[in-house]
Design an enzyme around this catalytic site. Structure first.
Site, PDB file in Angstrom:
ATOM      1  N   THR A  70      28.383  30.016   2.009  1.00  0.00           N
ATOM      2  CA  THR A  70      28.466  29.004   0.934  1.00  0.00           C
ATOM      3  C   THR A  70      28.818  29.862  -0.275  1.00  0.00           C
ATOM      4  O   THR A  70      29.789  29.218  -1.137  1.00  0.00           O
ATOM      5  CB  THR A  70      27.000  28.406   0.672  1.00  0.00           C
ATOM      6  OG1 THR A  70      26.513  27.777   1.609  1.00  0.00           O
ATOM      7  CG2 THR A  70      27.152  27.508  -0.368  1.00  0.00           C
ATOM      8  N   CYS A 322      18.710   8.595   9.870  1.00  0.00           N
ATOM      9  CA  CYS A 322      18.386   7.176   9.431  1.00  0.00           C
ATOM     10  C   CYS A 322      17.441   7.147   8.421  1.00  0.00           C
ATOM     11  O   CYS A 322      16.754   8.219   8.169  1.00  0.00           O
ATOM     12  CB  CYS A 322      17.521   6.657  10.327  1.00  0.00           C
ATOM     13  SG  CYS A 322      18.384   6.481  12.029  1.00  0.00           S
TER      14      CYS A 322
HETATM   15  N1  PLP Z   1      30.831  26.600   6.309  1.00  0.00           N
HETATM   16  C1  PLP Z   1      30.726  26.214   7.409  1.00  0.00           C
HETATM   17  C2  PLP Z   1      31.769  25.577   8.334  1.00  0.00           C
HETATM   18  C3  PLP Z   1      29.130  26.124   8.091  1.00  0.00           C
HETATM   19  O1  PLP Z   1      29.099  25.634   9.200  1.00  0.00           O
HETATM   20  C4  PLP Z   1      28.285  26.478   7.180  1.00  0.00           C
HETATM   21  C5  PLP Z   1      26.755  26.702   7.715  1.00  0.00           C
HETATM   22  O2  PLP Z   1      26.606  25.780   8.246  1.00  0.00           O
HETATM   23  C6  PLP Z   1      28.479  27.177   5.925  1.00  0.00           C
HETATM   24  C7  PLP Z   1      29.746  27.097   5.639  1.00  0.00           C
HETATM   25  C8  PLP Z   1      27.622  27.731   5.050  1.00  0.00           C
HETATM   26  O3  PLP Z   1      27.063  29.223   5.487  1.00  0.00           O
HETATM   27  P1  PLP Z   1      25.772  29.671   4.970  1.00  0.00           P
HETATM   28  O4  PLP Z   1      24.747  28.938   5.562  1.00  0.00           O
HETATM   29  O5  PLP Z   1      26.097  30.998   5.330  1.00  0.00           O
HETATM   30  O6  PLP Z   1      25.855  29.661   3.643  1.00  0.00           O
END
Ligand code: PLP
Length: 373
Positions: A70, A322
Site C-alpha cells: 500500500t 452481500c
Molecule cells: N497491491 C496488490 C495487488 C495486492 O494484492 C495488495 C494486497 O492484497 C496490495 C497492493 C497491498 O499490499 P499490503 O497488504 O502490503 O499493503
C-alpha cells in the site's frame, strides 16, 4: 485447517523467521548510529538491499524499504503526481484499492486520471493505452499492475511500459502479487517503479519495497532523517527487512519447483470440478500467477460458499459480498464482464507452496459437497 488464500497473505517462512530473531533480541542497534554495536544492523540492511535487488534485476540503491504494498503504491503515484503542471495519469480499472484510492487522492488534488478497461480475461490492451495516451493532455505516469490479485492475470508490462516511454511518461507497476511468484527483471521490463510486499511471498507483514529506477524524478515519501537515501525517513525495521530478503531469495531459488507443484494442484482441483459437471467460469488469462484459481459458479453465492468452506476448516476468498439488501460484485469481476448469474458465485482459491496436492483435492471435494447440498 486448509489454508487456500495465499493471495491474501502467506505463512512466514521458517528460515525468514530465524533470520529475524537476532535483530529483535541481541542485535537491536539503530543502523544509523556510528558505533560498532550498530555494525551488524547496518551490514544486514546493506546485504538485504543487495539480495532483493539481485532477485529483481535492480541495483541495490534502487531499492527503498517501505511498510508494504500500500505504501509503495501510494509513494509511486503521489511522488510523481505532485506538481501542478496540467498533467494527468493513466491506470486500469482492475487495480488494487491501494492504487485506485491513491489515484482518487491525486484526482482530488486536480490531476485527471484515466481508467483503462480490460478484456474479458482481464488484460489491458496496448491499443487502449495508445488511444488514451495520444490525445490532448500530457500523461506523466502510467500505473498498471503486473498481476491481478483476484483473477491472477499477468499484464503485458514490457509492451505497456514501451508505449508509456514513447510518450515521455513514467511507468509504475504494482507487482505485489507477482514478486516471488514469477521470474521478473525490472531492466528487461524497462519500468521506472515497482511495488512489492513481503507478506505475499512468505515474508513478514508490514514490510515491502519500492524499486525506483535511478534518475526517476520522484518526491520523497516521508520527511525526517536520512534513512533510505533521504527519501523515506524513519528508523529501519531491520528484522523484517532481513526476513523479507531471506523469503524472497528462497522463493526465487525454488521458483521452478514451486511453479510445477502449484500447476499440479490447479490441475487436480479443476479435474475434480469438471468430473462433477459444475457449471462455472474459470476467470483470468492463460498467463496467470501459479496457484490462483478464480471461479464464478452459476446460481450460487460466493459469500455463502466462503462461510460454508470456513465451517469445514478451509480458508478461501470471494469476489462478491452481500449486505442486507444487495450483493456487491467486485470491481474486477465487473470489469471482466462476468454475467450476473455467475458473478454472484465468485470465489478465489489461491494455493501456496505449503499446500499439497491432497489439499487441492480436499478443497475441490468440500466445494462440490456444498454445491450439491
Ligand atoms: N497491491 C496488490 C495487488 C495486492 O494484492 C495488495 C494486497 O492484497 C496490495 C497492493 C497491498 O499490499 P499490503 O497488504 O502490503 O499493503
Amino acid at each position: 485447517m486448509i489454508y487456500a488464500d495465499n493471495a491474501a497473505t502467506t505463512a512466514l517462512d521458517a528460515d525468514a523467521f530465524e533470520a529475524m530473531k537476532p535483530f529483535l533480541l541481541a542485535e537491536y542497534g539503530n543502523a544509523s548510529q556510528p558505533y560498532s554495536f550498530s555494525r551488524p544492523a547496518k551490514k544486514a540492511l546493506r546485504n538485504a538491499r543487495e539480495t532483493i535487488a539481485a532477485c529483481i534485476g535492480a541495483q541495490p540503491d534502487e531499492i527503498y524499504f517501505t511498510s508494504g504494498g500500500t505504501e509503495s503504491d501510494n509513494w509511486a503515484i503521489k511522488g510523481i503526481m505532485h506538481d501542478h503542471d496540467g498533467q494527468a495519469m493513466i491506470t486500469s480499472q482492475i487495480e488494487h484499492h491501494a492504487v485506485l484510492n491513491a489515484c482518487a487522492a491525486v484526482e482530488q488534488l486536480g490531476f485527471p486520471v484515466r481508467y483503462l478497461p480490460v478484456d474479458t480475461q482481464g488484460i489491458v490492451a496496448e491499443t487502449a493505452l495508445k488511444h488514451a495516451i495520444t490525445d490532448n493532455i500530457k500523461i506523466k505516469l502510467v500505473s498498471i499492475m503486473l498481476a491481478n490479485n483476484e483473477i491472477g492475470t499477468i499484464e503485458p508490462i514490457s509492451k505497456l511500459s514501451a508505449i508509456a516511454h514513447e510518450h515521455g511518461a513514467f511507468f509504475h507497476t504494482d507487482a505485489v502479487q507477482a514478486v516471488g511468484h514469477i521470474q521478473l527483471d525490472v531492466k528487461q521490463f524497462d519500468i521506472d517503479m515497482l511495488s512489492a510486499s513481503a507478506h505475499k511471498f512468505n515474508g513478514p507483514k508490514g514490510i515491502g519495497f519500492l524499486y525506483i529506477k535511478k534518475g526517476t524524478a520522484i518526491q520523497p515519501f516521508l520527511h525526517g532523517g536520512s534513512q533510505e537515501f533521504s527519501m523515506r525517513a524513519g528508523t529501519e525495521n531491520i528484522a523484517s527487512i532481513v526476513a523479507m530478503a531471506v523469503a524472497l531469495r528462497k522463493n526465487c531459488e525454488y521458483l521452478h519447483e514451486s511453479t510445477a507443484k502449484l500447476h499440479r494442484m490447479e490441475e487436480s482441483f479443476l479435474q475434480i470440478l469438471e468430473r462433477n459437471t459444475i457449471d462455472f467460469l474459470y476467470n483470468g488469462a492463460k498467463t496467470r500467477i501459479p496457484g490462483n484459481i478464480n471461479l464464478s459458479i452459476k446460481g450460487t453465492d460466493g459469500e455463502m460458499l466462503l462461510h460454508r468452506m470456513d465451517l469445514k476448516g478451509i480458508c478461501i476468498s470471494t469476489g462478491s459480498a452481500c449486505d442486507s439488501v444487495n450483493t456487491q460484485i467486485s470491481h474486477v469481476i465487473q470489469a471482466i464482464q462476468v454475467p450476473d448469474e455467475y458473478a454472484r458465485g465468485t470465489i478465489r482459491i489461491s494455493f501456496g507452496t505449503q499446500n499439497q496436492e491432497s489439499d487441492a483435492q480436499a478443497v475441490a471435494s468440500a466445494l462440490i459437497e456444498i454445491l450439491k447440498k
